[in-house]
Design a protein around this motif. Structure first.
Motif, PDB file in Angstrom:
ATOM      1  N   ALA A  60      -6.964 101.907 125.160  1.00 21.71           N
ATOM      2  CA  ALA A  60      -7.771 101.861 126.396  1.00 21.71           C
ATOM      3  C   ALA A  60      -8.978 100.748 126.599  1.00 21.71           C
ATOM      4  CB  ALA A  60      -8.769 103.575 125.872  1.00 21.71           C
ATOM      5  N   LYS A  61      -9.294 100.097 125.606  1.00 23.03           N
ATOM      6  CA  LYS A  61     -10.197  99.088 125.719  1.00 23.03           C
ATOM      7  C   LYS A  61      -9.322  97.838 126.145  1.00 23.03           C
ATOM      8  CE  LYS A  61     -13.956 100.178 122.539  1.00 23.03           C
ATOM      9  NZ  LYS A  61     -15.032  99.454 123.501  1.00 23.03           N
ATOM     10  N   GLY A  62      -8.155  97.832 126.394  1.00 23.48           N
ATOM     11  CA  GLY A  62      -7.279  96.513 126.594  1.00 23.48           C
ATOM     12  C   GLY A  62      -6.296  96.195 125.451  1.00 23.48           C
ATOM     13  N   ALA A  63      -6.250  96.676 124.393  1.00 26.40           N
ATOM     14  CA  ALA A  63      -5.092  96.447 123.400  1.00 26.40           C
ATOM     15  C   ALA A  63      -3.733  96.875 124.108  1.00 26.40           C
ATOM     16  CB  ALA A  63      -5.236  96.905 122.049  1.00 26.40           C
ATOM     17  N   LYS A  64      -2.566  95.820 123.672  1.00 29.40           N
ATOM     18  CA  LYS A  64      -1.287  96.117 124.184  1.00 29.40           C
ATOM     19  C   LYS A  64      -0.584  96.371 122.846  1.00 29.40           C
ATOM     20  CE  LYS A  64       2.850  94.591 126.755  1.00 29.40           C
ATOM     21  NZ  LYS A  64       3.550  93.600 127.302  1.00 29.40           N
ATOM     22  N   TYR A  65      -0.968  95.825 122.022  1.00 33.75           N
ATOM     23  CA  TYR A  65       0.076  95.857 120.766  1.00 33.75           C
ATOM     24  C   TYR A  65      -0.740  96.651 119.531  1.00 33.75           C
ATOM     25  CZ  TYR A  65       2.618  92.323 122.784  1.00 33.75           C
ATOM     26  OH  TYR A  65       3.422  91.514 123.634  1.00 33.75           O
ATOM     27  N   VAL A  66      -0.392  97.963 118.988  1.00 34.03           N
ATOM     28  CA  VAL A  66      -0.558  98.549 117.980  1.00 34.03           C
ATOM     29  C   VAL A  66      -0.018  98.539 116.772  1.00 34.03           C
ATOM     30  CG1 VAL A  66      -1.335 100.960 117.158  1.00 34.03           C
ATOM     31  CG2 VAL A  66      -1.638 100.264 119.532  1.00 34.03           C
ATOM     32  N   GLU A  67      -0.619  97.926 115.583  1.00 34.78           N
ATOM     33  CA  GLU A  67       0.158  98.090 114.371  1.00 34.78           C
ATOM     34  C   GLU A  67      -0.232  98.729 113.298  1.00 34.78           C
ATOM     35  OE1 GLU A  67       0.037  94.971 110.519  1.00 34.78           O
ATOM     36  OE2 GLU A  67       0.171  94.052 112.487  1.00 34.78           O
TER      37      GLU A  67
ATOM     38  N   HIS B 136       1.323 110.255 121.440  1.00 35.14           N
ATOM     39  CA  HIS B 136       0.066 110.121 122.047  1.00 35.14           C
ATOM     40  C   HIS B 136       0.036 108.717 122.669  1.00 35.14           C
ATOM     41  CE1 HIS B 136      -1.605 112.910 118.720  1.00 35.14           C
ATOM     42  NE2 HIS B 136      -1.416 113.685 119.688  1.00 35.14           N
ATOM     43  N   LEU B 137       0.374 107.597 122.403  1.00 33.79           N
ATOM     44  CA  LEU B 137       0.591 106.454 123.021  1.00 33.79           C
ATOM     45  C   LEU B 137       1.133 106.617 124.479  1.00 33.79           C
ATOM     46  CD1 LEU B 137       1.370 103.805 120.454  1.00 33.79           C
ATOM     47  CD2 LEU B 137      -0.850 104.137 121.473  1.00 33.79           C
ATOM     48  N   LYS B 138       2.353 107.434 124.289  1.00 34.51           N
ATOM     49  CA  LYS B 138       2.895 107.502 125.788  1.00 34.51           C
ATOM     50  C   LYS B 138       1.898 108.375 126.599  1.00 34.51           C
ATOM     51  CE  LYS B 138       7.218 108.361 123.706  1.00 34.51           C
ATOM     52  NZ  LYS B 138       8.449 109.491 123.165  1.00 34.51           N
ATOM     53  N   LEU B 139       1.179 109.372 126.068  1.00 35.41           N
ATOM     54  CA  LEU B 139       0.382 110.089 126.940  1.00 35.41           C
ATOM     55  C   LEU B 139      -0.781 109.049 127.611  1.00 35.41           C
ATOM     56  CD1 LEU B 139       0.194 113.354 125.102  1.00 35.41           C
ATOM     57  CD2 LEU B 139       1.428 112.947 127.387  1.00 35.41           C
ATOM     58  N   VAL B 140      -1.410 108.247 126.708  1.00 35.77           N
ATOM     59  CA  VAL B 140      -2.546 107.482 127.220  1.00 35.77           C
ATOM     60  C   VAL B 140      -2.003 106.315 128.407  1.00 35.77           C
ATOM     61  CG1 VAL B 140      -3.787 105.530 126.358  1.00 35.77           C
ATOM     62  CG2 VAL B 140      -3.476 107.687 125.094  1.00 35.77           C
ATOM     63  N   HIS B 141      -0.596 106.043 127.990  1.00 34.07           N
ATOM     64  CA  HIS B 141      -0.219 105.048 128.964  1.00 34.07           C
ATOM     65  C   HIS B 141      -0.025 105.682 130.325  1.00 34.07           C
ATOM     66  CE1 HIS B 141       2.303 101.778 130.700  1.00 34.07           C
ATOM     67  NE2 HIS B 141       3.207 102.848 131.023  1.00 34.07           N
TER      68      HIS B 141
END
Length: 592
Positions: free
Chosen positions: A214-221, A250-255
């Motif tokens: 939500a803050k702008g990160a595109k990559y989640v490790e 959840h990442l799909k939903l946020v996107h």
């Protein structure tokens, strides 16, 4: 937030404990996670190249070692299913990269190896131009990040800045979420990521990555393990397979929540079905403009314009084509384009300055100058000289012809009746009222007042303060007709202003403040010889007798020459100074 789906980097790390069967199971579990943009990340290193025997984890590193052939098999298997990332930790990592380069899409530099000269030197012999490099910047100041990016630029690869460090587990205040927006502002050309090692037993372990995105990160490790209870290392920060799948969902939903149109269809449908739309507060006549005093706001089964749509139509010079009954909505089909005309009243009967309509100002008849000034306004579609039907005033038809405008003859005393006659003959909706005495009538003020008139839905618009002789009045034909219907004959309509400003309870009167530069204590109306002398000299100063004069130019000359402006400054305005006249007009023009 990014327009593309966040990248989920599933980190196998060291939860396998160096057991080949366990890491194979972890690979299978990571591959099984359903997510459209997924990367599986490995940490190949060799104990004697990453540390020396005095380091406390040296023996652990020995236990975690896999041979080059084992890494080759695991990387090949993974790359056939999704993208692969390698953590570059030592020279051994470099060799694994070199041997499997075609299968590797990403590499990662921990902040702890950014000054490892031997590793960076070894990497320069490998073509990394088609790779993406995650650069973890934990512990680095902004200035140091600047320097690091400059040093790594020679690799020719796309660089991604990553926050988050390897603390197992990482406390929320140490995650680095606060850095994401600052990094985005300082390094807008770089994509951002987070390595999240939150306590996997906490619900926050699945919330933190979403906050980062939500803050702008595109990559989640994020670390994975088969079971936290059996993981030999790193288990405290690792998600089990179903938890990783939950995070992916959840990442799909946020996107999805960030990619909808600014106003989604369902939201628009909700607003359309519940909005309180304008309805007429009372019957509004054809030829009128609507203002907020004409409207109530209600939910209704009728389909009509919203408030902003209604006023936008009027700003585009539309007027009601038909009456609107009480509690009816207003639809676009209720409007038609308004015809705007400047109607200039002129007579030859002047007593103080004989035949002033024909007197030359700067080599051109005063009334011709006034007509041309009014016709120059962009909002005026037609200009009409309106005089009386008596023989003496017939000469003014030649004036209209010279100025290139239309001509109308009507009642000699009832100016409102004369104006209405011109409106009916030429099918005029909105009148710009001017008298031919106003030689330097301002087209700029006409347009300014017209804009305000239509925007506010007024019946009558005038300037609050102005240079005498420059300002017009804007009046709807429908409002003129109401005056005529009420009085029969408007005996004092030479002073037309009074019929509106004296009846603010009957008419929507819009008094407008002009820009300060357009206001001044000058007199530019033709009634006395001093007026003629001053304006004749002013016109000669301005030059070109055929020219339409800009208000700024006119006022610039007057402000620069007080002597010229002072030639007629002593002359007052009767309708402002004659108390008997004012009292009579207040009484006689009141609509009781």
């Amino acid at each position: 937030m990014n327009d593309t789906m966040p990248v989920l980097m599933i980190e196998l790390a060291n939860a396998h404990g160096g057991v080949e069967q366990v890491i194979d199971a972890m690979i299978e579990a990571a591959i099984a996670v359903e997510y459209p943009d997924k990367v599986i990340k490995f940490q190949p290193f060799k104990f004697d190249l990453i540390a020396i025997p005095d380091f406390e984890y040296y023996s652990v590193y020995r236990d975690l070692y896999f041979s080059p052939s084992e890494w080759g098999r695991m990387i090949l298997k993974t790359a056939s299913n999704c993208k692969v990332c390698l953590d570059i930790l030592d020279l051994y990592s470099c060799e694994i990269l070199r041997s499997n380069c075609e299968q590797i899409s990403f590499i990662k530099f921990q902040s702890s190896i950014l000054e490892n000269y031997e590793v960076l030197t070894a990497l320069r012999s490998i073509d990394l131009s088609d790779k993406k490099i995650l650069v973890n910047v934990s512990g680095l100041s902004l200035d140091r990040i600047d320097a690091t990016l400059e040093e790594l630029g020679s690799f020719g690869a796309q660089i991604i800045l990553q926050v988050g460090f390897q603390s197992y587990p990482t406390h929320p205040e140490d995650l680095g979420l606060q850095k994401i927006e600052r990094l985005a502002a300082r390094f807008p050309e770089y994509e951002l990521g987070i390595a999240d090692h939150s306590d996997a037993n906490s619900a926050f372990a699945q919330i933190a990555p979403l906050l980062a995105v939500a803050k702008g990160a595109k990559y989640v490790e994020k670390h994975i393990c088969i079971s936290r209870t059996s993981a030999k290392f790193d288990g405290s920060a690792a998600l089990e397979p179903q938890e990783m799948q939950n995070l992916a969902e959840h990442l799909k939903l946020v996107h999805a929540s960030s990619q909808a149109q600014f106003v989604p269809r369902s939201e628009r449908t909700y607003l359309d079905s519940t909005i309180q739309v304008p309805v007429a507060a009372r019957m509004v006549s054809a030829g009128s403009l609507l203002s907020d005093v004409d409207l109530l706001y209600r939910r209704t089964a009728q389909s009509g314009l919203k408030r902003h749509e209604l006023f936008e139509l009027q700003r585009r010079r539309y007027i009601l084509a038909e009456p609107v009954d009480t509690f009816n909505v207003v639809a676009a089909e209720n409007f038609r384009s308004a015809k705007v005309a400047a109607i200039i009243a002129a007579r030859m009967k002047s007593t103080r300055l004989k035949r002033k309509a024909l007197l030359e100002i700067g080599g051109t008849a005063s009334s011709v100058r006034c007509l041309r000034q009014c016709a120059a306004a962009r909002g005026v579609q037609q200009t009409i000289l309106a005089t009386s039907d008596i023989e003496e005033d017939g000469v003014l038809e030649n004036v209209a012809r010279e100025a290139g405008v239309d001509f109308w003859k009507g009642d000699k005393d009832d100016v409102i009746d004369r104006y209405l006659g011109a409106c009916k003959h030429y099918d005029i909706d909105v009148v710009v009222r001017m008298t031919a005495d106003n030689v330097f009538a301002s087209p700029e003020i006409i347009d300014f007042l017209l804009d305000s008139h239509f925007a506010t839905g007024a019946d009558y618009t005038a300037a609050a303060d102005f240079v005498v002789g420059t300002a017009s009045e804007i009046i709807n034909r429908e409002a003129l007709q109401r005056v005529a219907d009420h009085f029969g004959r408007a005996e004092h309509s030479e002073y037309m202003t009074w019929y509106f400003q004296n009846n603010k309870d009957r008419f929507k009167v819009n008094i407008v403040d002009l820009p300060k530069d357009w206001v001044g204590d000058f007199r530019l109306t033709l009634d006395y010889e001093e007026d003629r002398e001053m304006m004749d000299e002013l016109a000669h100063r301005l030059g070109k007798k055929e020219r339409v004069y800009a208000l700024d130019d006119v006022l610039s000359v007057l402000r620069s020459d007080p002597a010229l402006a002072g030639k007629n400054a002593h002359i007052g305005l009767r309708y402002k100074e004659d108390k008997n006249l004012i009292d009579m007009l207040d009484h006689q023009t009141r609509m009781k």
